[in-house]
Design a protein around this motif. Structure first.
Motif, PDB file in Angstrom:
ATOM      1  N   LEU A   1       0.835  -1.208   0.000  1.00 30.11           N
ATOM      2  CA  LEU A   1       0.000   0.000   0.000  1.00 30.11           C
ATOM      3  C   LEU A   1       0.867   1.255   0.000  1.00 30.11           C
ATOM      4  CD1 LEU A   1      -2.829   1.276   0.286  1.00 30.11           C
ATOM      5  CD2 LEU A   1      -2.587   1.067   2.742  1.00 30.11           C
ATOM      6  N   ILE A   2       1.946   1.210   0.780  1.00 33.63           N
ATOM      7  CA  ILE A   2       2.841   2.379   0.832  1.00 33.63           C
ATOM      8  C   ILE A   2       3.538   2.544  -0.523  1.00 33.63           C
ATOM      9  CG2 ILE A   2       4.825   3.424   2.017  1.00 33.63           C
ATOM     10  CD1 ILE A   2       4.076   1.625   4.456  1.00 33.63           C
TER      11      ILE A   2
ATOM     12  N   PRO B   1       0.351   4.157  -3.195  1.00 36.65           N
ATOM     13  CA  PRO B   1      -0.694   4.796  -2.374  1.00 36.65           C
ATOM     14  C   PRO B   1      -2.041   4.925  -3.075  1.00 36.65           C
ATOM     15  CG  PRO B   1       1.332   6.098  -2.377  1.00 36.65           C
ATOM     16  CD  PRO B   1       1.499   5.043  -3.409  1.00 36.65           C
ATOM     17  N   LYS B   2      -2.030   4.901  -4.422  1.00 36.33           N
ATOM     18  CA  LYS B   2      -3.310   5.038  -5.138  1.00 36.33           C
ATOM     19  C   LYS B   2      -4.246   3.872  -4.832  1.00 36.33           C
ATOM     20  CE  LYS B   2      -1.076   7.561  -8.800  1.00 36.33           C
ATOM     21  NZ  LYS B   2      -0.087   7.211  -9.829  1.00 36.33           N
TER      22      LYS B   2
ATOM     23  N   LEU C   1      -5.234   3.045  -2.113  1.00 36.14           N
ATOM     24  CA  LEU C   1      -6.175   3.482  -1.085  1.00 36.14           C
ATOM     25  C   LEU C   1      -7.511   3.890  -1.702  1.00 36.14           C
ATOM     26  CD1 LEU C   1      -4.010   5.517   1.414  1.00 36.14           C
ATOM     27  CD2 LEU C   1      -5.696   3.834   2.072  1.00 36.14           C
TER      28      LEU C   1
ATOM     29  N   ARG D   1       7.827  -0.603  -5.983  1.00 35.22           N
ATOM     30  CA  ARG D   1       9.136  -0.177  -5.474  1.00 35.22           C
ATOM     31  C   ARG D   1       9.362  -0.751  -4.071  1.00 35.22           C
ATOM     32  NH1 ARG D   1       8.990   3.713  -1.476  1.00 35.22           N
ATOM     33  NH2 ARG D   1       7.001   4.760  -1.208  1.00 35.22           N
TER      34      ARG D   1
ATOM     35  N   SER E   1      11.051   1.546   2.410  1.00 32.94           N
ATOM     36  CA  SER E   1      12.058   1.572   3.479  1.00 32.94           C
ATOM     37  C   SER E   1      11.408   1.318   4.842  1.00 32.94           C
ATOM     38  CB  SER E   1      12.766   2.926   3.500  1.00 32.94           C
ATOM     39  OG  SER E   1      11.867   3.929   3.913  1.00 32.94           O
TER      40      SER E   1
ATOM     41  N   LYS F   1      11.837   3.018   7.468  1.00 35.42           N
ATOM     42  CA  LYS F   1      11.406   4.296   8.029  1.00 35.42           C
ATOM     43  C   LYS F   1       9.966   4.612   7.583  1.00 35.42           C
ATOM     44  CE  LYS F   1      14.651   7.526   8.040  1.00 35.42           C
ATOM     45  NZ  LYS F   1      15.459   8.603   7.411  1.00 35.42           N
ATOM     46  N   GLU F   2       9.663   4.362   6.311  1.00 33.94           N
ATOM     47  CA  GLU F   2       8.312   4.606   5.799  1.00 33.94           C
ATOM     48  C   GLU F   2       7.299   3.726   6.515  1.00 33.94           C
ATOM     49  OE1 GLU F   2       7.947   5.327   1.262  1.00 33.94           O
ATOM     50  OE2 GLU F   2       9.734   4.120   1.551  1.00 33.94           O
TER      51      GLU F   2
ATOM     52  N   ILE G   1       6.690   5.132  10.009  1.00 37.36           N
ATOM     53  CA  ILE G   1       5.946   6.395  10.035  1.00 37.36           C
ATOM     54  C   ILE G   1       4.480   6.178   9.640  1.00 37.36           C
ATOM     55  CG2 ILE G   1       5.752   8.688   8.942  1.00 37.36           C
ATOM     56  CD1 ILE G   1       8.825   8.715   8.804  1.00 37.36           C
ATOM     57  N   PHE G   2       4.258   5.228   8.708  1.00 40.58           N
ATOM     58  CA  PHE G   2       2.908   5.015   8.178  1.00 40.58           C
ATOM     59  C   PHE G   2       1.828   4.823   9.256  1.00 40.58           C
ATOM     60  CE2 PHE G   2      -0.362   2.042   6.675  1.00 40.58           C
ATOM     61  CZ  PHE G   2      -0.938   2.802   5.686  1.00 40.58           C
TER      62      PHE G   2
END
Lengths: 382, 103
Positions: free
Chosen positions: A110-111, A114-115, A117, A209, A212, A214-215, A218-219
């Motif tokens: 999903l990250i 993002p589309k 979503l 892709r 990471s 980190k993403e 944060i998500f």
């Protein structure tokens, strides 16, 4: 000898068998019907593997709740199931299940895209269409909202919403939601094939892709803040889902992650199932409304699938053929079954087409989307 | 009328909330991974420099086997083998040529 016979007769009169026979024409037959229904559900869970982890405890809870004199229905104050039911009544179990789901879910696809979503949002349109149908056939507004949530294809969310809006419909809604989730491989494919062309089903999507760490960390924080600040009524479900995911992605809470996705999840699943089943007393379940709920649940599911695929087609046109519309059907949640169905239908056209990871995006987006839709319905109708 | 009001507002809210989330997530790679990209750039530079220093003679040993052997040797030297093995407790930062005339 006479005293002995009297005692035996008295004991027999206190038995469930006597009660069923004695009150047969005065509602005792309903007990037998409920026991038969619970047997059918047990059969579906064990033999047909219809969401057995929840359907089996639900069916057995239903059986226990309908045993005469056993005082095991959720309404029988003082009984074991009465106390277990408080976890459903106070809306504790569904968010705890969401915690476990959060730990088990990888939001990476999903990250990365993002589309997806938006596909998760589109599949929730089925919920609102069903709300119209339920309202038009005579259900009250809160009842219609609770029934429509079956279209979210998310058992805990459906139960959570039902408890908030129409507590008396919880057993029928739970049975419908879990039965239809098990029927995803039967319900979705004909709709997906009917709404797409062979060319669309054959579309290969570019590889996602890498995401990471980190993403991924944060998500869940970002989603919790954003959704909860915009829609506080969705905070419970979304918050617990994202807490579970943060535990998973942080990489520093392995023990918590293992507990949340195994022991805690399993314990809560048993309690949730048996408690929901224990609400299915004959007076509560054997109503014309139950048939209406089963029909509307199927309709909601089908509509969610259809609106997801149709939005997928729009995205296909907008992106000039880069999105395979089949992944839109996965927006109804039912993780990961709906994503697997998208993969299966795609491979029927082209065995080299791997849509699973692309479908996982809308699939997990559907979980967020249904929690958001639930929050909206609770806010507007509760 | 109230029914359609609920439906329209509901659908709009679901889309608005998830669209906001989509937009923010689309900006993710630009902000969140910005530093990571810089870090990976530095790593690439270092690797390139290291590669230029390494003897480029053709070898029959597979690179991965070589890495395994070096890692194993260092772990053994440090006394962290078997169940105690922890290959993350050290990092190889440089390789240097051995001057043959000194041996």
């Amino acid at each position: 000898m006479g005293a002995f016979i009297d005692t035996v007769v008295e004991l027999l009169k206190e038995s469930g068998f006597y009660n069923i026979i004695d009150t047969f024409l005065d509602g005792g037959w309903k007990t037998l019907v409920m026991i038969a229904i619970s047997m059918v559900l047990i059969y579906l869970a064990i033999v047909k593997k219809f969401e057995p982890l929840l359907l089996l405890p639900i069916a057995f809870g239903m059986l226990l709740a309908n045993l005469p004199f056993a005082e095991l229905a959720s309404t029988s104050e003082g009984g074991l199931l009465y106390y277990l039911y408080q976890g459903v009544k106070l809306k504790i179990y569904p968010p705890l299940i969401f915690l476990g789901i959060g730990v088990m879910t990888d939001f990476g696809p999903l990250i990365a895209n993002p589309k997806s979503l938006l596909l998760g949002a589109a599949a929730q349109v089925g919920i609102f269409i069903t709300y119209i149908g339920a309202s038009l056939i005579g259900f009250t507004s809160p009842e219609a909202g609770a029934i429509a949530m079956i279209g979210g294809a998310d058992g805990p969310t459906a139960i959570f919403t039902a408890q908030a809006l129409a507590e008396h419909l919880t057993p029928a809604i739970a049975v419908a939601a879990y039965s239809y989730m098990a029927l995803v491989p039967v319900i979705q494919p004909p709709i997906m094939r009917a709404l797409t062309t062979k060319k669309e089903r054959s579309i290969k999507m570019v590889q996602l892709r890498d995401v990471s760490k980190k993403e991924k960390i944060i998500f869940p924080i970002l989603v919790t803040l954003l959704v909860s600040l915009l829609l506080p009524s969705a905070a419970t479900l979304v918050g617990m889902l994202m807490l579970g995911n943060l535990i998973r992605e942080s990489g520093v809470c392995d023990r918590l992650a293992k507990t949340a996705q195994n022991e805690l999840m399993n314990i809560v699943t048993i309690f949730l199932g048996i408690s929901v089943g224990s609400t299915a007393s004959a007076e509560n379940f054997l109503q014309a409304k139950t048939l209406g709920i089963l029909f509307l649940g199927m309709f909601a599911f089908a509509m969610g699938t259809a609106t997801g695929v149709l939005f997928g087609k729009i995205m296909c046109v907008v992106t000039k053929g880069k999105v395979n519309p089949l992944i839109g059907a996965a927006g109804v949640s039912a993780v990961p079954m709906a994503a697997r169905i998208a993969q299966k239908i795609g491979r029927e056209e082209d065995p080299d087409n791997y849509l699973l990871m692309h479908a996982m995006g809308p699939n997990v987006a559907g979980v967020i989307g249904s929690a958001v839709a639930s929050g909206i319905l609770i806010t507007m109708l509760g | 009328m109230q029914i359609f009001q609920v439906v329209i507002i509901g659908i709009l809210l679901v889309f608005i909330i998830l669209m906001v989330l989509t937009l923010i997530m689309m900006l993710f790679p630009k902000f969140v991974n910005k530093k990571s990209k810089q870090e990976s750039k530095e790593t690439v530079t270092l690797t390139t420099t290291a590669e230029t220093n390494i003897d480029t003679k053709p070898t029959t040993i597979d690179d991965y086997t070589l890495i395994s052997v070096i890692t194993s040797a260092i772990a053994t030297y440090r006394g962290s083998t078997g169940e105690n093995a922890d290959i993350n407790s050290f990092r190889v930062v440089a390789f240097r040529k051995v001057k043959k005339n000194k041996i």
